[in-house]
Design an enzyme around this catalytic site. Structure first.
Site: not given
Ligand code: UGA
Length: 428
Positions: A30, A147, A252, A256, A259, A262
């Site tokens: 990173d 993923e 609910g 949100g 993932c 977007k």
């Protein structure tokens, strides 16, 4: 095999740690040096149950390393996993700058390695990355390996995957990825071998489909409230049809996280680019957008307006089991409540630190303090500890005994018996 992970965000860190756990030699890179220094000191920057234990074990076994530069990686690398962020741009499209840049940098450094894109990228991106590498005269092959880990359950999701999807267009990369996941294949897990573009589409279609189930069930919940049906009974009945399945039918405050919102926007943007109308997709986005306004309206009408009301909020993260507040429905609703004149005192067992950067509200150190003097308590995240609220204590703390349980985690009878007005999703 020798693997390099670029990006130690959620996806990169979890998959890097777990692939080192199954015996690969993994270096996580990173550019954020302080983050790397913390990881080298075994400090895990995210809350993910079990991850720290696996990280410690892999470091002890010498399988897991952290570095801030490719130069620190010695020897022949089999694959470089690109796990950088693909945030939404203002128009909803995914910002792929980091994916292109990281792929190019990695390819210059490790010309023999397969570049495996793990970041969520719109269908067609892998092919474009390959073209970019060829234009730079770089020989690397490109693959897609999306993923499917979900936050809070990522370690289990990794160890017991529903499927592992690998998108390739050449035999060498296919061989590399089959080698990386060999243990899973031997254990009988599904390895879905498809083209790069199909692999990318699997990811978008999966997340968008799951999001659509939630949006749909939230709409049914609204209808339940108006008809007298009970959403939990309804979804139990609906979910027993194996063609539908029982999962992702929990009503609910809306979906949100980093993932679903977007990814569905990026797929919508792609459909516009391709001049292909996708009314279902558009509807899911509009439905989830409307969700927080629906809840605001419900709270406001029950309280006879919001101006000057003190509302205790329990739960800030987008779901339980994580400290992540990205695109959290709780944060969205709090902003709306404030805009409409309410005061907020919020409590979350894990998300408070992150929420402080987003919200200018009072924060409590436990649920009792959040309830103190409140005109209503609103539950927005399904943390287990919120299922065990002490009714006697709450009765003593609150100005009005009103609860909006927007995760349907409380036993309404117990609350009603204790003199509370309790409102849940899809019930009356
Ligand atoms: C999601 C997918 O579930 C993962 O498979 C995927 O790998 C991941 O996105 C990703 O793309 O990285 P995650 O965002 O961690 O995982 O969370 P989910 O458990 O899917 O929940 C997403 C949102 O839907 C949350 O706000 C949650 O509260 C909401 N939800 C979920 C419901 O409202 N009802 C449900 O029945 C399920």
């Amino acid at each position: 095999m020798k693997l390099v992970f670029v990006g130690t965000g959620y996806v990169g860190l979890v998959s890097g740690v777990m692939l080192s756990h199954i015996g690969h030699d993994v270096t996580c890179i990173d550019t954020n040096e302080s983050k790397i220094k913390s990881l080298q000191k075994r400090e895990v920057p995210i809350y993910e149950p079990g991850l720290k234990e696996y990280l410690n074990k892999s470091i002890d076994q010498g399988n897991l390393h952290f570095a801030s530069s490719f130069k620190d990686v010695n020897g022949k690398v089999d694959a470089v996993f690109i796990c950088v962020g693909t945030p939404s741009k203002e128009d909803g499209s995914a910002n792929l700058d980091n994916v292109y840049e990281a792929s190019k940098d990695a390819a210059y450094e490790f010309p023999e390695a397969t570049i495996v894109i793990k970041s969520t990228t719109p269908p067609g991106t892998g092919k474009k990355v390959r073209e970019m590498l060829r234009a730079e005269k770089l020989p690397n092959e490109v693959a897609s390996n999306p993923e499917f880990l979900s936050e809070g359950n990522a370690v289990n999701d990794f160890l017991y995957p529903d499927r592992i999807v690998i998108g390739t267009q050449d035999d060498k990369s296919l061989g590399v990825l089959e080698g990386i996941y060999e243990q899973f294949v031997d254990a009988g897990y599904n390895l879905v071998k498809v083209s790069i573009t199909s692999a990318e589409m699997v990811k978008y279609a999966s997340n968008s489909f799951l999001a659509s189930k939630i949006a749909f069930v939230n709409e049914v919940a609204n209808l339940c409230e108006k008809t007298g049906a009970d959403i939990d009974d309804v979804t139990r009945g609906v979910g027993m049809d194996p063609r539908i399945g029982p999962h992702f039918l929990k009503a609910g405050p809306g979906f949100g996280g980093s993932c679903f919102p977007k990814d569905i926007l990026a797929l919508q943007h792609l459909s516009h680019e391709l001049d292909e109308q996708c009314p279902t997709l558009e509807g899911v986005i509009a439905s989830n957008e409307k969700r927080s306004k629906d809840l605001l309206q419900k709270i406001s009408s029950r309280l006879g307006g919001l101006s000057g009301k003190l509302i205790g909020v329990l739960g800030l993260t987008y779901k339980a089991g994580t400290d992540d507040i990205r695109s959290s429905p709780a944060i969205k609703l709090i902003h709306l409540l404030i805009e409409n004149g309410a005061y907020i005192c919020a409590y979350d067992p894990k998300g408070q630190k992150n929420a402080r950067e987003e919200l200018n509200v009072d924060f409590a150190y436990d649920y009792r303090e959040a309830a103190r003097g409140a005109d209503a308590l609103v539950i927005l995240t399904e943390w287990d500890q919120f299922t065990k609220l002490d009714l006697k204590e709450l009765s003593g703390e609150m100005n009005q005994k009103i609860i909006f349980d927007y995760r349907n985690i409380l036993d309404p009878k117990a609350f009603k018996d204790a003199g509370f007005a309790i409102y849940q999703i899809g019930k009356n």
